[in-house]
Design an enzyme around this catalytic site. Structure first.
Site, mmCIF file in Angstrom:
data_model
loop_
_atom_site.group_PDB
_atom_site.id
_atom_site.type_symbol
_atom_site.label_atom_id
_atom_site.label_comp_id
_atom_site.label_asym_id
_atom_site.label_seq_id
_atom_site.Cartn_x
_atom_site.Cartn_y
_atom_site.Cartn_z
ATOM 1 N N GLU A 233 0.821 -1.211 0.000
ATOM 2 C CA GLU A 233 0.000 0.000 0.000
ATOM 3 C C GLU A 233 0.854 1.260 0.000
ATOM 4 O OE1 GLU A 233 -3.573 -1.828 2.767
ATOM 5 O OE2 GLU A 233 -1.686 -1.250 3.676
ATOM 6 N N ASP B 75 -7.710 -4.867 8.656
ATOM 7 C CA ASP B 75 -7.287 -3.639 7.964
ATOM 8 C C ASP B 75 -7.164 -3.826 6.456
ATOM 9 O OD1 ASP B 75 -5.081 -5.259 7.979
ATOM 10 O OD2 ASP B 75 -3.703 -3.806 8.847
HETATM 11 N N1 NAD Z 1 -4.436 -0.579 12.293
HETATM 12 C C1 NAD Z 1 -3.191 -0.271 12.040
HETATM 13 O O1 NAD Z 1 -2.830 0.899 11.971
HETATM 14 C C2 NAD Z 1 -2.184 -1.374 11.879
HETATM 15 C C3 NAD Z 1 -0.818 -1.068 11.874
HETATM 16 C C4 NAD Z 1 0.108 -2.128 11.798
HETATM 17 C C5 NAD Z 1 -0.348 -3.435 11.692
HETATM 18 N N2 NAD Z 1 -1.688 -3.678 11.649
HETATM 19 C C6 NAD Z 1 -2.219 -5.047 11.562
HETATM 20 O O2 NAD Z 1 -2.076 -5.602 12.854
HETATM 21 C C7 NAD Z 1 -1.988 -7.015 12.744
HETATM 22 C C8 NAD Z 1 -0.824 -7.518 13.572
HETATM 23 O O3 NAD Z 1 0.383 -7.091 12.981
HETATM 24 P P1 NAD Z 1 1.770 -7.709 13.454
HETATM 25 O O4 NAD Z 1 2.826 -6.951 12.751
HETATM 26 O O5 NAD Z 1 1.787 -7.789 14.951
HETATM 27 O O6 NAD Z 1 1.620 -9.185 12.846
HETATM 28 P P2 NAD Z 1 2.353 -10.522 13.338
HETATM 29 O O7 NAD Z 1 2.185 -11.495 12.221
HETATM 30 O O8 NAD Z 1 3.723 -10.209 13.834
HETATM 31 O O9 NAD Z 1 1.490 -10.997 14.607
HETATM 32 C C9 NAD Z 1 0.166 -11.453 14.487
HETATM 33 C C10 NAD Z 1 -0.087 -12.496 15.562
HETATM 34 O O10 NAD Z 1 -1.478 -12.881 15.498
HETATM 35 C C11 NAD Z 1 -1.532 -14.260 15.844
HETATM 36 N N3 NAD Z 1 -2.830 -14.772 15.415
HETATM 37 C C12 NAD Z 1 -3.288 -14.980 14.153
HETATM 38 N N4 NAD Z 1 -4.558 -15.424 14.183
HETATM 39 C C13 NAD Z 1 -4.916 -15.489 15.492
HETATM 40 C C14 NAD Z 1 -6.106 -15.850 16.169
HETATM 41 N N5 NAD Z 1 -7.209 -16.239 15.516
HETATM 42 N N6 NAD Z 1 -6.139 -15.788 17.525
HETATM 43 C C15 NAD Z 1 -5.034 -15.398 18.215
HETATM 44 N N7 NAD Z 1 -3.873 -15.048 17.632
HETATM 45 C C16 NAD Z 1 -3.815 -15.077 16.279
HETATM 46 C C17 NAD Z 1 -0.339 -14.873 15.137
HETATM 47 O O11 NAD Z 1 0.035 -16.126 15.684
HETATM 48 C C18 NAD Z 1 0.734 -13.782 15.375
HETATM 49 O O12 NAD Z 1 1.509 -14.043 16.529
HETATM 50 C C19 NAD Z 1 -1.827 -7.317 11.252
HETATM 51 O O13 NAD Z 1 -3.067 -7.767 10.765
HETATM 52 C C20 NAD Z 1 -1.463 -5.983 10.644
HETATM 53 O O14 NAD Z 1 -1.887 -5.868 9.308
HETATM 54 C C21 NAD Z 1 -2.613 -2.673 11.749
#
Ligand code: NAD
Length: 342
Positions: free
Chosen positions: A56, A227
């Site tokens: 993005e 997101d």
């Molecule tokens: N809103 C925002 O501004 C923003 C900013 C950054 C990241 N994000 C989003 O936040 C999320 C997390 O990002 P990250 O960098 O920590 O990712 P990451 O992959 O490092 O961590 C995600 C975690 O979620 C766990 N997980 C997946 N499905 C699950 C479930 N059903 N129940 C419990 N745990 C589960 C995984 O095992 C993993 O440890 C991503 O979806 C990312 O796109 C949003």
């Protein structure tokens, strides 16, 4: 010349400053910029989707500075040894269009996302909140925990992740910070007694990380992992029982939890609450939901904060990013000097 903060310098600067101090500083810049929301150019981010993830571009401008962030989201990356989210960003001077500041934003995105969650929680959650449930303990999680201590004095964390190694990493990283941490065996167990629920999971799916029956009156939900189109975390019934707050409605309708609801589903933008244009929480029993997707103005604020704080320090480098011929019309002269002769 363009000022530049690479990963080594970003990490060094955050370590020197303190993670909580950086989040608190970004929070101040965010609040300032959210209060002047109407002075920014705004557009939903430009997304390129594949079956693997999304890349993005997130642009905005306040007509003094222009900013964009490049960011990806690839939930299957960690299984391959890569991070789910990586990013970098640029500030430019709108008067001549020259890029003035370039920075890594993988670490900075985690810091700014945490600061944005803190801003929303400070504005919308019950001020007596003390316990936060966290579902998903990947890259963003520790930053979120620290931000909620700044926003609401959260001391107790109830955490759940499908990956036990991710939980162990989270506990190891945060124990020195003095939190009480309870490891739960399920999302349902994590939500027991929680005032705040943060969901930060990554799965390119319509997931139900939190079921409707687990959400109790008075909770504040901070949903950051839903997101992208087709990527949500909450049982849609929760939306119908909550007052829903968003960053920029046109983008959130495409990417947020509210993609599960019709286009006229009522939402309030966070800046409207901050400026008094709209109300926030109306009672201690109300459920408030911050349906966060991440918006360009947050990156603009974070870049401005880092630029201002690292200026003149050893954490900033100068790089030769823009070709700069003595005669601004003689660009060829720069390469001509190296062209073969005769
Ligand atoms: N809103 C925002 O501004 C923003 C900013 C950054 C990241 N994000 C989003 O936040 C999320 C997390 O990002 P990250 O960098 O920590 O990712 P990451 O992959 O490092 O961590 C995600 C975690 O979620 C766990 N997980 C997946 N499905 C699950 C479930 N059903 N129940 C419990 N745990 C589960 C995984 O095992 C993993 O440890 C991503 O979806 C990312 O796109 C949003």
């Amino acid at each position: 010349m363009t000022n530049f903060v690479d990963v080594r310098n970003m990490v060094g600067w955050v370590a020197r400053t303190g993670t909580e101090a950086v989040i608190a500083g970004i929070l101040e810049y965010l609040e300032h910029d959210f209060r002047r929301w109407e002075s920014f150019d705004k557009t939903p981010r430009v997304a390129s989707h594949t079956p693997f993830g999304v890349i993005e571009l997130m642009p905005t401008s306040d007509h003094e500075s222009y900013a964009f962030k490049y960011v990806n989201g690839h939930p299957s990356n960690p299984a391959l040894g890569y991070q789910t989210v990586t990013a970098f960003g640029v500030l430019a001077d709108v008067h001549n269009g020259y890029p003035t500041f370039l920075a890594e934003m993988t670490v900075l995105t985690a810091l700014r996302t945490a600061a944005t969650s803190a801003l929303a929680a400070k504005t919308l959650a019950r001020p007596d909140s003390t316990v936060m449930a966290m579902i998903g303990t990947g890259s963003q999680a520790e930053f979120q925990a620290l931000a909620f201590r700044i926003a609401l004095s959260i001391r107790s964390l109830r955490v759940y992740d499908v990956d036990p190694d991710a939980i162990a990493k989270f506990v190891r990283n945060l124990l020195p910070f003095g939190f009480e941490i309870v490891v739960a065996g399920s999302a349902s167990e994590a939500l027991e007694g929680a005032d705040i629920v943060t969901t930060c999971t990554a799965d390119k799916a319509r997931a139900t990380v939190v079921a409707d029956e687990l959400v109790r009156p008075g909770m504040h939900l901070n949903a950051i992992g839903g997101d992208c189109p087709g990527k949500t975390e909450l049982d849609p019934a929760i939306l119908d029982r909550s007052a829903v707050f968003v960053e920029y409605t046109p983008q959130t309708r495409i990417e947020g939890e509210i993609q599960q609801r019709p286009a006229d589903f009522p939402v309030t933008e966070l800046w409207e609450v901050l400026t008094g244009r709209a109300g926030g929480r109306t009672s201690a029993e109300q459920i408030t939901l911050f349906d966060s997707v991440g918006f360009a103005i947050e990156d603009f604020s974070a870049l401005r904060f880092v630029r201002d704080r690292v200026a003149g320090t050893a954490f900033e480098q100068r790089i030769d990013l823009v070709a700069d011929p003595d005669d601004p019309k003689d660009l060829f002269g720069l390469v001509g000097a190296f062209s073969p002769v005769g």
